[in-house]
Enzyme design. Structure first.
Site, short mmCIF file in Angstrom:
data_model
loop_
_atom_site.label_atom_id
_atom_site.label_comp_id
_atom_site.label_asym_id
_atom_site.label_seq_id
_atom_site.Cartn_x
_atom_site.Cartn_y
_atom_site.Cartn_z
CG HIS A 135 -0.23 -0.51 2.82
ND1 HIS A 135 0.08 -1.77 3.23
CD2 HIS A 135 -0.09 0.56 3.76
CE1 HIS A 135 0.35 -1.10 4.43
NE2 HIS A 135 0.76 -0.43 4.26
CG HIS A 137 1.08 5.44 3.92
ND1 HIS A 137 -0.09 5.04 4.95
CD2 HIS A 137 2.01 4.14 4.43
CE1 HIS A 137 0.60 3.92 5.94
NE2 HIS A 137 0.99 3.26 5.20
P1 AMP Z 1 1.84 0.36 7.06
O1 AMP Z 1 2.42 0.84 8.80
O2 AMP Z 1 2.74 1.39 6.40
O3 AMP Z 1 1.47 -1.47 6.98
O4 AMP Z 1 0.62 1.60 7.23
C1 AMP Z 1 -0.76 1.09 7.84
C2 AMP Z 1 -1.67 1.58 7.66
O5 AMP Z 1 -3.22 1.18 8.15
C3 AMP Z 1 -2.17 1.78 9.32
O6 AMP Z 1 -2.02 4.01 8.29
C4 AMP Z 1 -3.58 1.77 9.90
O7 AMP Z 1 -3.55 3.05 10.48
C5 AMP Z 1 -4.12 1.72 8.43
N1 AMP Z 1 -5.07 0.45 8.63
C6 AMP Z 1 -4.82 -0.83 9.28
N2 AMP Z 1 -6.21 -1.20 9.20
C7 AMP Z 1 -7.19 -0.38 8.37
C8 AMP Z 1 -8.17 -0.13 7.91
N3 AMP Z 1 -9.36 -1.45 8.42
N4 AMP Z 1 -8.88 0.18 7.51
C9 AMP Z 1 -8.12 1.76 7.10
N5 AMP Z 1 -6.45 2.62 7.69
C10 AMP Z 1 -6.32 0.88 8.19
#
Ligand code: AMP
Length: 174
Positions: A135, A137
């Site tokens: 993903h 950001h």
């Molecule tokens: P990373 O640390 O780069 O893996 O980022 C994962 C991101 O996904 C974090 O910023 C979380 O806040 C976000 N996240 C995890 N689960 C969900 C969800 N169900 N809906 C929206 N955001 C999510």
């Protein structure tokens, strides 16, 4: 060295530079970032509609939705719906291109709709990554405001939906 030999050497060097980017074989990647794609990770569940998300954009390949613990107001995540890549090392670059094309439009919309002064792209691989579905950001940046921290409970869905609607309305055409 005669001119023909010099020409052959430059061609060989040039060939080295123009070779298509090499994708590291899966086995080699797993030695660096062990594990496998888990089809039950939360983003796979969002794609299948098993978990809710405040969607900003969706087509047949890419989905963008609000991060539930934003580090800045309007923080969006962009994912591929088809790829089962966990990170940048095992993603097909065509899939990554699609993600980035959407990320760019989201950034523009964040500036237009939310008054952001810019936006930052973050993409974690292995260390620092909590969801193992690749993903990107897209984080709006507001001048004078330091980048926040992920903490506390998730933002209520209603507030996420309101931001998603604002960003969606400002998306530039493809
Ligand atoms: P990373 O640390 O780069 O893996 O980022 C994962 C991101 O996904 C974090 O910023 C979380 O806040 C976000 N996240 C995890 N689960 C969900 C969800 N169900 N809906 C929206 N955001 C999510």
């Amino acid at each position: 060295m005669n001119r023909r030999a010099a020409f052959a050497i430059s061609l060989a060097l040039l060939g080295g530079c123009t070779t298509a980017p090499r994708v590291v074989p899966a086995a080699q990647i797993q030695a660096v970032l062990p594990g496998r794609y888990d089809p039950d990770n939360s983003f796979a569940k969002i794609i299948r509609g098993e978990l809710p998300a405040a969607k900003v954009y969706e087509d047949d390949r890419v989905l963008a939705f609000m991060d539930y613990k934003p580090v800045e107001r309007g923080h969006v995540l962009v994912i591929s719906k088809r790829s089962q890549a966990r990170n940048l090392l095992d993603v097909d670059l065509a899939d990554f291109d699609r993600i980035m094309a959407v990320a760019r439009r989201i950034g523009q919309a964040q500036m237009k709709a939310l008054g952001a002064n810019g936006f930052s792209i973050e993409q974690n691989n292995g260390y620092g990554q909590t969801v193992l579905h690749l993903h990107v950001h897209v984080i709006p940046r507001y001048s004078g405001q330091p980048w926040g921290e992920k903490s506390g409970p998730p933002m209520p869905m209603e507030a996420r939906e309101a931001l998603a609607a604002q960003i969606r309305a400002a998306l530039p055409p493809r």
